[in-house]
Design a protein around this motif. Structure first.
Motif, PDB file in Angstrom:
ATOM      1  N   ALA A  78      -5.865 -10.755  -3.755  1.00  0.00           N
ATOM      2  CA  ALA A  78      -5.327  -9.858  -4.054  1.00  0.00           C
ATOM      3  C   ALA A  78      -4.041  -9.573  -2.537  1.00  0.00           C
ATOM      4  O   ALA A  78      -2.947  -8.987  -2.165  1.00  0.00           O
ATOM      5  N   PRO A  79      -5.027  -8.778  -1.362  1.00  0.00           N
ATOM      6  CA  PRO A  79      -4.564  -8.627  -0.135  1.00  0.00           C
ATOM      7  C   PRO A  79      -3.894  -9.482   0.812  1.00  0.00           C
ATOM      8  O   PRO A  79      -2.420  -9.038   0.678  1.00  0.00           O
ATOM      9  N   ARG A 131      -1.839 -11.815  -0.539  1.00  0.00           N
ATOM     10  CA  ARG A 131      -0.282 -12.078  -1.762  1.00  0.00           C
ATOM     11  C   ARG A 131       0.013 -10.964  -1.431  1.00  0.00           C
ATOM     12  O   ARG A 131       1.380 -10.363  -0.962  1.00  0.00           O
ATOM     13  N   PHE A 132      -0.618  -9.875  -1.494  1.00  0.00           N
ATOM     14  CA  PHE A 132       0.885  -8.785  -0.765  1.00  0.00           C
ATOM     15  C   PHE A 132       1.066  -8.631   0.666  1.00  0.00           C
ATOM     16  O   PHE A 132       2.439  -8.431   0.817  1.00  0.00           O
ATOM     17  N   ALA A 133       0.518  -8.998   1.209  1.00  0.00           N
ATOM     18  CA  ALA A 133       0.882  -9.050   2.375  1.00  0.00           C
ATOM     19  C   ALA A 133       1.925 -10.255   2.795  1.00  0.00           C
ATOM     20  O   ALA A 133       2.791  -9.855   3.174  1.00  0.00           O
ATOM     21  N   GLY A 150      -0.642  -6.312   5.875  1.00  0.00           N
ATOM     22  CA  GLY A 150      -0.324  -5.868   4.986  1.00  0.00           C
ATOM     23  C   GLY A 150      -1.488  -5.789   3.723  1.00  0.00           C
ATOM     24  O   GLY A 150      -1.156  -4.794   2.999  1.00  0.00           O
ATOM     25  N   CYS A 151      -2.518  -5.912   4.423  1.00  0.00           N
ATOM     26  CA  CYS A 151      -3.833  -6.528   2.595  1.00  0.00           C
ATOM     27  C   CYS A 151      -4.458  -5.276   3.506  1.00  0.00           C
ATOM     28  O   CYS A 151      -4.707  -4.553   2.826  1.00  0.00           O
ATOM     29  N   TYR A 201      -2.354  -2.781   1.271  1.00  0.00           N
ATOM     30  CA  TYR A 201      -3.022  -2.663   0.370  1.00  0.00           C
ATOM     31  C   TYR A 201      -4.697  -2.006  -0.391  1.00  0.00           C
ATOM     32  O   TYR A 201      -5.282  -1.903  -1.140  1.00  0.00           O
ATOM     33  N   TYR A 240      -4.063   1.189  -0.606  1.00  0.00           N
ATOM     34  CA  TYR A 240      -2.990   1.515  -1.657  1.00  0.00           C
ATOM     35  C   TYR A 240      -4.843   1.860  -2.939  1.00  0.00           C
ATOM     36  O   TYR A 240      -4.674   2.526  -3.302  1.00  0.00           O
ATOM     37  N   ARG A 241      -5.544   0.781  -3.146  1.00  0.00           N
ATOM     38  CA  ARG A 241      -6.943   0.879  -3.782  1.00  0.00           C
ATOM     39  C   ARG A 241      -7.197   1.321  -3.654  1.00  0.00           C
ATOM     40  O   ARG A 241      -7.972   2.187  -5.142  1.00  0.00           O
TER      41      ARG A 241
END
Length: 152
Positions: free
Chosen positions: A78-79, A81-83, A128-129, A132, A135-136
């Motif tokens: 997930a991190p 993909r966000f990046a 980006g990771c 993310y 944010y989490r």
């Protein structure tokens, strides 16, 4: 979960592509726009289908990973993909800048993407990771940590 060496490989390729874009920006801005448009597609695939399905991820799986052996640990997808989605935004802005004639916008957006790619490639710092994961944490939705694939 994915091998963290794959995104770092992809970051090295991305770094090279973005350096080419910035060099082209000063001699052929439209060519820079075309090259960064291709990189935009690569980011889009990584953001939508996952980094393992993106072209650089496929190159890593086919040619690099078999020579390295099993990774010592795995990390959540997930991190990354966000990046990739963040990279997509910067690359899209750069593409628009170069192809619309606003070269300064293209250069600035490509330079930001280059800094992020280089930090990941050279130092394993995925901006980006980190955003993310922040944010989490702020939303109190923790994410599974890296795992050792040899442990059950």
């Amino acid at each position: 979960m994915l091998d963290p060496r794959g995104p770092r490989f992809a970051a090295w390729v991305t770094t090279v592509v973005l350096v080419v874009v910035l060099v082209l920006a000063f001699v052929a801005p439209v060519a820079a726009g075309i090259v960064v448009a291709v990189q935009t597609v690569v980011f889009a695939i990584g953001a939508i289908a996952g980094p393992g399905s993106a072209p650089y991820g496929l190159l890593y799986k086919a040619f690099v990973a078999p020579r390295l052996g099993r990774p010592g640990e795995l990390e959540p997808v997930a991190p990354v993909r966000f990046a990739q989605a963040v990279g997509l935004v910067f690359a899209a802005v750069a593409t628009i800048g170069f192809l619309s004639g606003v070269v300064a916008l293209g250069v600035v957006a490509a330079a930001f993407a280059l800094v992020a790619a280089f930090l990941n490639a050279a130092f394993g710092l995925c901006l980006g990771c980190e955003v993310y994961l922040l944010y989490r944490r702020v939303t109190r939705r923790p994410l599974a940590a890296r795992t050792n694939p040899s442990q059950p």
